[in-house]
Scaffold this motif. Structure first.
Motif, PDB file in Angstrom:
ATOM      1  N   MET A   1       8.578  -3.894  -4.105  1.00 44.35           N
ATOM      2  CA  MET A   1       8.949  -3.700  -5.515  1.00 44.35           C
ATOM      3  C   MET A   1       9.954  -4.757  -5.967  1.00 44.35           C
ATOM      4  O   MET A   1       9.843  -5.306  -7.076  1.00 44.35           O
ATOM      5  N   VAL A   2      10.932  -5.046  -5.104  1.00 47.58           N
ATOM      6  CA  VAL A   2      11.948  -6.055  -5.434  1.00 47.58           C
ATOM      7  C   VAL A   2      11.291  -7.425  -5.582  1.00 47.58           C
ATOM      8  O   VAL A   2      11.555  -8.167  -6.536  1.00 47.58           O
ATOM      9  N   ALA A   3      10.391  -7.761  -4.634  1.00 50.93           N
ATOM     10  CA  ALA A   3       9.724  -9.066  -4.671  1.00 50.93           C
ATOM     11  C   ALA A   3       8.904  -9.235  -5.942  1.00 50.93           C
ATOM     12  O   ALA A   3       8.793 -10.346  -6.488  1.00 50.93           O
ATOM     13  N   GLU A   4       8.349  -8.124  -6.456  1.00 50.95           N
ATOM     14  CA  GLU A   4       7.520  -8.172  -7.673  1.00 50.95           C
ATOM     15  C   GLU A   4       8.357  -8.148  -8.943  1.00 50.95           C
ATOM     16  O   GLU A   4       7.803  -8.249 -10.046  1.00 50.95           O
ATOM     17  N   SER A   5       9.660  -7.942  -8.796  1.00 52.20           N
ATOM     18  CA  SER A   5      10.490  -7.718  -9.994  1.00 52.20           C
ATOM     19  C   SER A   5      11.590  -8.764 -10.134  1.00 52.20           C
ATOM     20  O   SER A   5      12.586  -8.536 -10.837  1.00 52.20           O
ATOM     21  N   GLN A   6      11.456  -9.902  -9.469  1.00 52.95           N
ATOM     22  CA  GLN A   6      12.512 -10.929  -9.554  1.00 52.95           C
ATOM     23  C   GLN A   6      12.099 -12.080 -10.439  1.00 52.95           C
ATOM     24  O   GLN A   6      10.903 -12.346 -10.562  1.00 52.95           O
TER      25      GLN A   6
ATOM     26  N   SER B   1       0.832  -1.208   0.000  1.00 53.93           N
ATOM     27  CA  SER B   1       0.000   0.000   0.000  1.00 53.93           C
ATOM     28  C   SER B   1       0.866   1.256   0.000  1.00 53.93           C
ATOM     29  O   SER B   1       0.449   2.272  -0.569  1.00 53.93           O
ATOM     30  N   VAL B   2       2.056   1.209   0.624  1.00 50.09           N
ATOM     31  CA  VAL B   2       2.962   2.360   0.525  1.00 50.09           C
ATOM     32  C   VAL B   2       3.358   2.547  -0.942  1.00 50.09           C
ATOM     33  O   VAL B   2       3.341   3.661  -1.466  1.00 50.09           O
ATOM     34  N   TYR B   3       3.694   1.444  -1.597  1.00 49.89           N
ATOM     35  CA  TYR B   3       4.071   1.494  -3.024  1.00 49.89           C
ATOM     36  C   TYR B   3       2.953   2.122  -3.841  1.00 49.89           C
ATOM     37  O   TYR B   3       3.197   3.011  -4.666  1.00 49.89           O
ATOM     38  N   GLN B   4       1.712   1.680  -3.584  1.00 44.59           N
ATOM     39  CA  GLN B   4       0.592   2.188  -4.377  1.00 44.59           C
ATOM     40  C   GLN B   4       0.376   3.677  -4.167  1.00 44.59           C
ATOM     41  O   GLN B   4       0.030   4.392  -5.100  1.00 44.59           O
TER      42      GLN B   4
ATOM     43  N   ALA C   1       5.150   2.057 -11.809  1.00 39.03           N
ATOM     44  CA  ALA C   1       4.246   1.093 -12.443  1.00 39.03           C
ATOM     45  C   ALA C   1       4.461   1.080 -13.954  1.00 39.03           C
ATOM     46  O   ALA C   1       4.546   0.014 -14.570  1.00 39.03           O
ATOM     47  N   ALA C   2       4.592   2.278 -14.552  1.00 40.86           N
ATOM     48  CA  ALA C   2       4.731   2.371 -16.007  1.00 40.86           C
ATOM     49  C   ALA C   2       6.165   2.657 -16.443  1.00 40.86           C
ATOM     50  O   ALA C   2       6.471   2.605 -17.629  1.00 40.86           O
ATOM     51  N   GLY C   3       7.051   2.966 -15.453  1.00 43.91           N
ATOM     52  CA  GLY C   3       8.432   3.304 -15.795  1.00 43.91           C
ATOM     53  C   GLY C   3       8.552   4.737 -16.283  1.00 43.91           C
ATOM     54  O   GLY C   3       9.190   5.027 -17.288  1.00 43.91           O
ATOM     55  N   ILE C   4       7.909   5.671 -15.590  1.00 44.41           N
ATOM     56  CA  ILE C   4       7.917   7.094 -15.957  1.00 44.41           C
ATOM     57  C   ILE C   4       9.295   7.710 -15.680  1.00 44.41           C
ATOM     58  O   ILE C   4       9.900   7.419 -14.644  1.00 44.41           O
TER      59      ILE C   4
ATOM     60  N   PRO D   1      12.749   2.410 -13.055  1.00 45.20           N
ATOM     61  CA  PRO D   1      12.627   0.991 -13.405  1.00 45.20           C
ATOM     62  C   PRO D   1      11.216   0.498 -13.102  1.00 45.20           C
ATOM     63  O   PRO D   1      10.686   0.713 -12.016  1.00 45.20           O
ATOM     64  N   ARG D   2      10.609  -0.117 -14.105  1.00 46.61           N
ATOM     65  CA  ARG D   2       9.222  -0.565 -13.978  1.00 46.61           C
ATOM     66  C   ARG D   2       9.137  -1.806 -13.087  1.00 46.61           C
ATOM     67  O   ARG D   2       9.933  -2.749 -13.251  1.00 46.61           O
ATOM     68  N   VAL D   3       8.213  -1.787 -12.152  1.00 42.74           N
ATOM     69  CA  VAL D   3       8.025  -2.948 -11.276  1.00 42.74           C
ATOM     70  C   VAL D   3       7.513  -4.114 -12.118  1.00 42.74           C
ATOM     71  O   VAL D   3       6.575  -3.949 -12.898  1.00 42.74           O
ATOM     72  N   GLY D   4       8.147  -5.272 -11.998  1.00 47.21           N
ATOM     73  CA  GLY D   4       7.781  -6.438 -12.798  1.00 47.21           C
ATOM     74  C   GLY D   4       8.757  -6.653 -13.951  1.00 47.21           C
ATOM     75  O   GLY D   4       8.762  -7.712 -14.564  1.00 47.21           O
ATOM     76  N   ASP D   5       9.597  -5.644 -14.231  1.00 48.88           N
ATOM     77  CA  ASP D   5      10.613  -5.743 -15.294  1.00 48.88           C
ATOM     78  C   ASP D   5      11.854  -6.413 -14.703  1.00 48.88           C
ATOM     79  O   ASP D   5      12.763  -5.749 -14.199  1.00 48.88           O
TER      80      ASP D   5
END
Ligand code: HEC
Length: 167
Positions: A162-167, A89-92, A100-103, A107-111
């Motif tokens: 973010m790290v957990a979502e991007s590994q 929720s902090v991330y959101q 989220a989009a890499g603005i 670095p985009r989360v999930g990339d």
């Protein structure tokens, strides 16, 4: 002379009569006070003990309940406050806008490929860059994502997410 003698006798017995009457009246008043006094004392004692019972009956439970409840509530609130730092929720609320989009080079989360080298730096470097802000090759990461109201713990929890979502 004899008439004055009988007058004096009459006056004398009249005085005696009055004195006796006064004495009797005082005695009766005294008795009455004595009686009234004891009755009042007893009534007062009764009222006092009733008042004491009432006090203990009404005050004790109120005091116990309010003190115990306040303590329990505070303990619960403190526990909730420490447990409920939720990285997602902090991330959101503070990081998603860019990550989220890499603005702007974020670095985009999930990339997974985009994060691999960053994750390789170690968690402490990622935490420090997120908390203090950081100028990299791709762009500017503002301190705490620009939300200085966040605690360090909250930012670190968001980085973990973010790290957990991007590994
Ligand atoms: C205004 C956009 C923006 C916001 C909001 C933002 N970031 Fe960033 N972030 C960036 C950019 C741009 C980079 C990449 C900088 C670079 O490597 O050149 C970055 C990089 C990072 C990195 C990688 C750091 C490294 O050493 O490679 C982490 C971790 C990070 N951000 C965490 C967060 C967290 C946590 C939040 C929310 C509290 C957040 N960011 C909010 C723009 C943002």
């Amino acid at each position: 002379m004899s008439s004055s003698m009988s007058d004096q006798k009459l006056i004398k017995s009249f005085y005696i009569f009055i004195v006796l009457g006064v004495v009797l009246t005082l005695f009766l008043i005294f008795l009455g006070n004595l009686n009234a006094g004891t009755i009042n004392d007893r009534q007062r004692d009764g009222r006092n003990s009733m008042a004491e019972t009432a006090n203990t009956d009404t005050l004790e439970p109120v005091g116990q309940i309010s003190v115990a409840d306040a303590g329990a509530d505070q303990a619960e609130i403190i526990q909730v406050a420490t447990v409920s730092i939720d990285g997602a929720s902090v991330y959101q609320s503070a990081c998603m806008a860019c990550h989220a989009a890499g603005i702007a080079g974020a670095p985009r989360v999930g990339d997974v490929a985009g994060w691999a080298d960053r994750i390789a730096q170690g968690a402490d470097t990622l935490y420090a860059h997120a908390i203090q802000g950081f100028q990299g090759k791709a762009g500017v990461m503002p301190a705490k994502g620009g939300n200085m109201a966040l605690s360090d713990d909250e930012v670190e929890a968001a980085v973990d997410h973010m790290v957990a979502e991007s590994q």
